[in-house]
Scaffold this motif. Structure first.
Motif, short mmCIF file in Angstrom:
data_model
loop_
_atom_site.label_atom_id
_atom_site.label_comp_id
_atom_site.label_asym_id
_atom_site.label_seq_id
_atom_site.Cartn_x
_atom_site.Cartn_y
_atom_site.Cartn_z
N ASP A 81 1.01 -1.08 -0.14
CA ASP A 81 0.05 -0.12 -0.02
C ASP A 81 0.92 1.27 0.08
O ASP A 81 1.48 1.78 0.95
N LEU A 82 1.08 1.94 -1.18
CA LEU A 82 2.08 2.93 -1.25
C LEU A 82 1.59 4.27 -0.35
O LEU A 82 2.50 4.86 0.28
N SER A 83 0.33 4.50 -0.34
CA SER A 83 -0.21 5.66 0.29
C SER A 83 0.14 5.56 1.84
O SER A 83 0.60 6.33 2.52
N GLU A 84 -0.14 4.27 2.42
CA GLU A 84 0.05 3.98 3.87
C GLU A 84 1.65 3.92 4.03
O GLU A 84 2.08 4.40 4.90
N SER A 90 7.47 9.16 7.03
CA SER A 90 7.36 10.57 6.75
C SER A 90 8.51 11.42 7.06
O SER A 90 8.51 12.35 6.74
N CYS A 91 9.50 10.81 7.55
CA CYS A 91 10.40 11.79 8.03
C CYS A 91 11.55 12.08 6.85
O CYS A 91 11.51 11.47 6.15
N ASN A 92 12.15 13.08 6.97
CA ASN A 92 13.08 13.54 6.00
C ASN A 92 14.33 12.67 5.65
O ASN A 92 14.79 12.68 4.63
N ASP A 93 14.61 11.86 6.68
CA ASP A 93 15.78 10.72 6.40
C ASP A 93 15.29 9.90 5.21
O ASP A 93 16.28 9.21 4.64
N PHE A 94 13.98 9.52 5.06
CA PHE A 94 13.66 8.90 3.64
C PHE A 94 13.41 9.70 2.64
O PHE A 94 12.38 10.29 2.51
N ALA A 95 14.83 10.04 1.95
CA ALA A 95 15.03 11.28 1.21
C ALA A 95 14.51 10.75 -0.38
O ALA A 95 14.12 11.98 -1.01
N LEU A 136 6.40 15.53 -1.05
CA LEU A 136 7.08 14.46 -2.26
C LEU A 136 6.94 15.22 -3.47
O LEU A 136 5.61 15.60 -3.98
N ILE A 137 7.80 14.97 -4.18
CA ILE A 137 7.87 15.56 -5.46
C ILE A 137 8.02 14.57 -6.65
O ILE A 137 8.91 13.88 -6.43
N GLY A 138 7.18 14.24 -7.63
CA GLY A 138 7.35 13.15 -8.50
C GLY A 138 7.75 13.75 -9.73
O GLY A 138 7.54 14.70 -10.19
N TYR A 139 8.83 12.71 -10.38
CA TYR A 139 9.14 12.93 -11.80
C TYR A 139 9.09 11.70 -12.61
O TYR A 139 8.78 10.55 -11.94
#
Length: 319
Positions: A81-84, A90-95, A136-139
């Protein structure tokens, strides 16, 4: 558990889902990491050598592959589940995240902002967490990766007669198998170079929707008339390990194609590519797309140029 525990803790998680807990254990205070003694984990020596666990600490930033299945990836984040997943981590360390099957289209809705190309394609394969606000910014780096791989294969062959400023796929019929996130990137790229597009997919309605988005055509498997000089691009998972004996199209049918591209890169030389080479087609491995999209991701992750020669050497040795 490691984050919130007030006393020393040995945490053991097994199987595919357990690997990431062992790789990130040192970051969160673990003093023991498990290796192959637990089901689904590689040897401890391999874990230490590949992931340099002695260098991991609380300041380590995490960049991983979000996919399912994901066992073939080096930094696997097995996600259902991607949204979960993004809600929990949600922390910035998961960059930064490389997004794989089957999440490339779903990822679009998980991003707070989306690059215009990715928005046009309707699929995201790269996500950056912006340090300033955590958004989150998507490319999408799949598009240019796949099309430039095909163009360069043409330019290196004897059949390319186009001037340098004209794409060698301009005016050609680009036949796509599969209508998922990777396929969307391919056909939008092909159309941007002036190719005509035909799409096959097991779900015909899905093929029709994508065809309408790129001003192409959706065809049933038994209603297609080949023409000279076509390009075949397989974006489906047909032929991927452990189903290497499968192929998306029969060998006699391959004779109609000038170039065959397979997005599958495990194995590197799929049955589709082997049979295409045997009938005389130019073949392009998914490994080439894999490398090129990773070069684009590296630039987005680090804001610097990737060490292309080194990355190619490592990838080609692995595959």
């Amino acid at each position: 558990m490691l984050t919130h525990c007030q006393v020393p803790l040995i945490a053991r998680a097994v199987g595919e889902r357990g690997l990431i807990s062992q790789l990130l254990g040192p970051k969160y205070g673990a003093f023991i990491v498990n290796g192959k003694t637990e089901p689904g984990l590689p040897p401890l020596a391999s874990i230490r050598q590949i992931y340099k666990l002695d260098c991991v600490n609380s300041h380590t930033k995490i960049f991983g592959v979000v996919s399912n299945p994901v066992g073939h990836s080096k930094v696997p984040l097995l996600v259902d589940d991607l949204s979960e997943f993004f809600r929990v981590y949600s922390c910035n360390d998961f960059a930064g995240f490389s997004v794989g099957l089957p999440h490339k289209e779903t990822a679009l809705a998980c991003c707070h902002e989306v690059d215009p190309l990715a928005l046009l394609i309707g699929a995201v394969n790269t996500i950056i967490r912006r340090p300033s606000d955590g958004l989150l910014i998507g490319y999408n780096t799949d598009c240019e990766a796949s099309i430039t791989a095909i163009e360069d294969a043409y330019r290196g062959s004897s059949v390319n007669g186009r001037p340098p400023n004209v794409s060698p796929i301009s005016g050609k019929l680009f036949v796509l198998i599969g209508a998922g996130g990777a396929g969307r990137a391919m056909v939008f790229g092909a159309r941007s170079r002036g190719a005509r597009v035909v799409i096959f997919n097991r779900n015909f309605e899905r093929a029709k929707a994508l065809a309408e988005a790129v001003s192409g055509e959706a065809k049933p498997y038994d209603g297609f008339r080949p023409e000279k000089g076509m390009i075949l691009a397989n974006s489906s998972a047909i032929g991927m390990e452990p189903n290497e004996d499968q192929t998306s199209i029969s060998k006699p049918s391959l004779a109609s194609y000038e170039l065959v591209f397979d997005a599958v890169y495990t194995p590197r030389n799929t049955r589709l590519l082997q049979e295409a080479a045997e009938v005389g087609a130019i073949v392009v491995s998914g490994v080439e797309m894999f490398i090129r999209q990773a070069l684009g991701q590296f630039k987005l992750f680090t804001h610097g140029l990737a060490p292309e020669e080194f990355m190619r050497k490592v990838v080609l040795e692995h595959f």
